[in-house]
Design an enzyme around this catalytic site. Structure first.
Site, mmCIF file in Angstrom:
data_model
loop_
_atom_site.group_PDB
_atom_site.id
_atom_site.type_symbol
_atom_site.label_atom_id
_atom_site.label_comp_id
_atom_site.label_asym_id
_atom_site.label_seq_id
_atom_site.Cartn_x
_atom_site.Cartn_y
_atom_site.Cartn_z
ATOM 1 N N ASP A 23 12.484 8.822 0.086
ATOM 2 C CA ASP A 23 11.559 7.873 0.653
ATOM 3 C C ASP A 23 11.738 8.106 2.153
ATOM 4 O O ASP A 23 12.935 7.678 3.201
ATOM 5 C CB ASP A 23 11.296 6.743 0.522
ATOM 6 C CG ASP A 23 10.378 5.919 1.257
ATOM 7 O OD1 ASP A 23 9.855 6.133 2.195
ATOM 8 O OD2 ASP A 23 10.317 4.212 0.776
ATOM 9 N N LYS A 87 9.332 9.797 12.389
ATOM 10 C CA LYS A 87 8.007 10.078 11.636
ATOM 11 C C LYS A 87 6.706 10.027 12.269
ATOM 12 O O LYS A 87 5.901 10.507 11.907
ATOM 13 C CB LYS A 87 8.088 9.222 10.073
ATOM 14 C CG LYS A 87 7.085 8.965 9.203
ATOM 15 C CD LYS A 87 7.935 8.782 8.602
ATOM 16 C CE LYS A 87 6.374 8.440 6.549
ATOM 17 N NZ LYS A 87 6.976 7.831 5.780
ATOM 18 N N GLU A 187 2.750 8.260 -0.444
ATOM 19 C CA GLU A 187 3.878 6.877 -0.833
ATOM 20 C C GLU A 187 2.731 5.846 -1.781
ATOM 21 O O GLU A 187 4.195 4.964 -3.114
ATOM 22 C CB GLU A 187 3.721 6.587 0.245
ATOM 23 C CG GLU A 187 4.756 6.880 1.099
ATOM 24 C CD GLU A 187 4.815 6.790 2.417
ATOM 25 O OE1 GLU A 187 4.547 5.837 2.892
ATOM 26 O OE2 GLU A 187 5.757 7.591 3.636
ATOM 27 N N ASP A 211 1.145 -2.073 2.247
ATOM 28 C CA ASP A 211 2.029 -1.114 2.224
ATOM 29 C C ASP A 211 2.644 -2.049 3.705
ATOM 30 O O ASP A 211 1.578 -1.238 4.200
ATOM 31 C CB ASP A 211 2.349 -0.216 2.282
ATOM 32 C CG ASP A 211 3.600 0.300 2.698
ATOM 33 O OD1 ASP A 211 4.328 -0.281 3.507
ATOM 34 O OD2 ASP A 211 4.252 1.295 2.850
#
Ligand code: AMP
Length: 403
Positions: A23, A87, A187, A211
């Site tokens: 991850d 990211k 994800e 999330d």
């Protein structure tokens, strides 16, 4: 015929080399495997007991690189040499990110073109791919140290909304770190896999994955049918998360906390160190209130306190925004809450009781929160890796994404 190896760390026999699940997160990254003996996915823990590696890279003036917690400690004192949230820059040009350039304390090069961004540290320039590869290299090194074997193959997760350029950048970062990236998976798909949802042949399920991390929020609606995952819709806010809860608490103590701050005398102009103390205490208070009714602490010799009810009132508007996104995601998928078979909670901020309650209430059903919400995506990536390694022949997997 495959090689047979015995893993010293887990004591299990492996047919082939281990394929890891990674991850690669905005704030934290981690690596997981499926144990050969128990077939359970586990997050790899270093001797320090920590599974999470902060996605932070620091360069000293000689170009030496440190990654993770040691780099995080330099965030405040050396902001221009300490790179976080890379990211957010993956596969992006300066034109893509110029509107949120203020978010980054380091130097993003503005060459006014559509070329991919570069980050300047001292006299050197780094691409987000290179920076991400340092994080991946650190994870690979950790895994090799823990498992006492060479790691060269991985499954890496990305947000469902990542486009082709962002996915390709993630693959390239893997290659640069010496990893053969066998699969890039979404994800929310990984999180569902970690719970074994849709794991049985012939099973059909519609799943909502909520999330809420430190800095980002995503809601995704997926279907699984015969081992084929399809993301029907995804919504969210790339600047909404636990950090915002901390900031609200800081402001509450700083200005309008009434009784909570009346004798604090924290004005609006705090020095950097006091501000930092306030932030750290705010996060501590938030975590404390996930399992307690009152927080009492001290900052600079002054008492601060907040009750769970006051905290809930403070963060309710943030949570409401996530629920609005859930409504939009369902609408885009053409579904009602009654058609959702399972709700999966991901991200550290889903530990806040009011978040859980609000999501339960909205979907009208209990939510999956049995696994560690920080680890669930990596665990699912490990499950996918295990299938690719040929250790799990029960499932056939594809990962279809929306455009
Ligand atoms: P992630 O980005 O998924 O690692 O989530 C990190 C966020 O989760 C940070 O904002 C943390 O402060 C928050 N968090 C971690 N543990 C807790 C907890 N026990 N209660 C509330 N928030 C938490």
């Amino acid at each position: 015929m495959g090689k047979v190896a015995i893993n010293i760390a887990t004591g299990s026999i492996q047919k082939e080399e281990i394929i890891v699940g990674i991850d690669l997160g905005t704030t934290n990254s981690l690596i997981a495997i499926v144990r050969g003996d128990t077939h359970e996915p586990i997050a790899l823990k270093e001797i320090d007991g920590l599974t999470l590696v902060p996605s932070i890279v620091h360069f000293d003036e000689y170009g030496n690189v440190t990654v993770g917690n040691p780099a995080k400690e330099l965030l405040v004192t050396q902001p221009e040499r300490t790179i976080y949230s890379v990211k957010r820059l993956m596969g992006k040009s300066y034109n893509d990110v110029s509107h949120d350039a203020g978010f980054f304390a380091y130097n993003i090069i503005d060459d006014n073109t559509d070329a991919l961004v570069k980050i300047q540290v001292g006299q050197k320039f780094y691409s987000p791919i290179e920076l991400s590869s340092y994080i991946l290299k650190e994870l690979k090194k950790r895994a090799e140290h823990i498992l006492k074997t060479t790691i060269s193959k991985a499954v890496i997760t990305v947000p469902a909304y990542f486009n082709d350029a962002q996915r390709q950048a993630t693959r390239d970062a893997g290659r640069l770190a010496g990893l053969d990236v066998l699969r890039i998976i979404n994800e929310p798909t990984a999180a569902s896999l970690a719970y074994g949802l849709g794991a049985k042949k012939g099973e059909e399920k519609t799943i909502a994955v909520y999330d809420l991390g430190g800095g980002t929020f995503d809601i995704s609606i997926l279907t699984i049918s015969n081992g084929i995952f399809e993301v029907l819709s995804t919504h969210g806010d790339t600047y909404l998360g636990g950090d915002d809860m901390d900031n609200l608490l800081v402001r509450y103590w700083q200005e309008d906390g009434g009784e909570g701050s009346s004798d604090l005398g924290f004005g609006s102009s705090l020095d950097k160190s006091l501000m930092q103390q306030l932030r750290v205490t705010a996060e501590k208070a938030k975590k404390h209130l996930s399992t307690n009714d009152v927080f009492e602490g001290e900052i600079n010799g002054k008492q601060v306190h907040i009750t769970k009810q006051e905290f809930n009132d403070l963060v309710q508007p943030l949570i409401d925004r996530t629920i609005t996104a859930c409504t939009s995601a369902l609408k885009d998928a053409g579904l009602t809450t009654a058609q959702i078979d399972a709700v999966v909670m991901v991200g550290g901020s889903t530990r806040v009781p009011l978040v859980k309650e609000s999501v339960r209430k909205f979907f009208g059903r209990d939510v999956h929160d049995e696994l560690n919400p920080d680890e669930v995506v990596a665990l699912g990536a490990a499950v996918q890796a295990d299938i690719l390694a040929g250790n799990n022949t029960e499932m056939l997997l594809l990962d279809v994404t929306p455009l």
